[in-house]
Design a protein around this motif. Structure first.
Motif, PDB file in Angstrom:
ATOM      1  N   UNK A  13     -34.303  10.252 -51.204  1.00 50.81           N
ATOM      2  CA  UNK A  13     -34.747   9.503 -52.364  1.00 50.81           C
ATOM      3  C   UNK A  13     -36.076   8.829 -52.128  1.00 50.81           C
ATOM      4  N   UNK A  14     -36.441   7.936 -53.021  1.00 49.10           N
ATOM      5  CA  UNK A  14     -37.737   7.277 -52.948  1.00 49.10           C
ATOM      6  C   UNK A  14     -37.626   5.802 -52.612  1.00 49.10           C
ATOM      7  N   UNK A  15     -36.670   5.427 -51.809  1.00 41.51           N
ATOM      8  CA  UNK A  15     -36.479   4.025 -51.458  1.00 41.51           C
ATOM      9  C   UNK A  15     -36.459   3.898 -49.935  1.00 41.51           C
ATOM     10  N   UNK A  16     -37.570   4.307 -49.296  1.00 43.57           N
ATOM     11  CA  UNK A  16     -37.596   4.385 -47.845  1.00 43.57           C
ATOM     12  C   UNK A  16     -38.857   3.761 -47.264  1.00 43.57           C
ATOM     13  N   UNK A  25     -47.624   1.722 -41.884  1.00 39.43           N
ATOM     14  CA  UNK A  25     -46.303   1.690 -42.502  1.00 39.43           C
ATOM     15  C   UNK A  25     -46.495   1.642 -44.014  1.00 39.43           C
ATOM     16  N   UNK A  26     -45.633   2.346 -44.750  1.00 35.52           N
ATOM     17  CA  UNK A  26     -45.711   2.304 -46.208  1.00 35.52           C
ATOM     18  C   UNK A  26     -44.324   2.388 -46.820  1.00 35.52           C
ATOM     19  N   UNK A  27     -44.254   2.042 -48.083  1.00 35.36           N
ATOM     20  CA  UNK A  27     -43.037   2.151 -48.886  1.00 35.36           C
ATOM     21  C   UNK A  27     -43.127   3.463 -49.654  1.00 35.36           C
ATOM     22  N   UNK A  28     -42.102   4.284 -49.593  1.00 34.54           N
ATOM     23  CA  UNK A  28     -42.152   5.580 -50.266  1.00 34.54           C
ATOM     24  C   UNK A  28     -42.279   5.452 -51.779  1.00 34.54           C
ATOM     25  N   UNK A  29     -41.963   4.280 -52.327  1.00 35.04           N
ATOM     26  CA  UNK A  29     -42.124   4.059 -53.771  1.00 35.04           C
ATOM     27  C   UNK A  29     -43.586   3.809 -54.133  1.00 35.04           C
ATOM     28  N   UNK A  30     -44.407   3.461 -53.150  1.00 34.22           N
ATOM     29  CA  UNK A  30     -45.825   3.180 -53.380  1.00 34.22           C
ATOM     30  C   UNK A  30     -46.657   3.879 -52.301  1.00 34.22           C
ATOM     31  N   UNK A  31     -46.650   5.204 -52.279  1.00 30.98           N
ATOM     32  CA  UNK A  31     -47.272   5.947 -51.180  1.00 30.98           C
ATOM     33  C   UNK A  31     -48.797   5.887 -51.121  1.00 30.98           C
ATOM     34  N   UNK A  32     -49.452   5.366 -52.142  1.00 31.58           N
ATOM     35  CA  UNK A  32     -50.909   5.321 -52.107  1.00 31.58           C
ATOM     36  C   UNK A  32     -51.444   4.136 -51.320  1.00 31.58           C
ATOM     37  N   UNK A  33     -50.587   3.189 -50.960  1.00 32.60           N
ATOM     38  CA  UNK A  33     -51.010   2.041 -50.159  1.00 32.60           C
ATOM     39  C   UNK A  33     -50.172   1.968 -48.886  1.00 32.60           C
ATOM     40  N   UNK A  34     -50.750   1.385 -47.861  1.00 32.62           N
ATOM     41  CA  UNK A  34     -50.006   1.221 -46.610  1.00 32.62           C
ATOM     42  C   UNK A  34     -50.534   0.014 -45.849  1.00 32.62           C
TER      43      UNK A  34
END
Length: 54
Positions: A13-16, A25-34
């Motif tokens: 899913x997209x909650x990783x 490190x990034x949130x898979x829900x917001x992959x354009x920022x890290x």
């Protein structure tokens, strides 16, 4: 092209949380920022986590 890896504890899913070696490190829900994290800082973090679990 950066390679991002999800935690083995994450379900599909997209909650990783994802890590990119030498990138950060990034949130898979917001992959354009890290959050940038150096290799040295990441290694220190892993040592700290491993020490806490002993």
């Amino acid at each position: 092209m950066p390679v991002w890896r999800k935690s083995s504890y994450s379900i599909e899913g997209d909650n990783c949380v994802e890590i990119g070696r030498g990138i950060g490190i990034r949130d898979s829900k917001a992959p354009t920022t890290h959050l940038p994290v150096s290799d040295k800082a990441w290694s220190a973090f892993l040592e700290l986590v491993r020490g806490a679990s002993s």
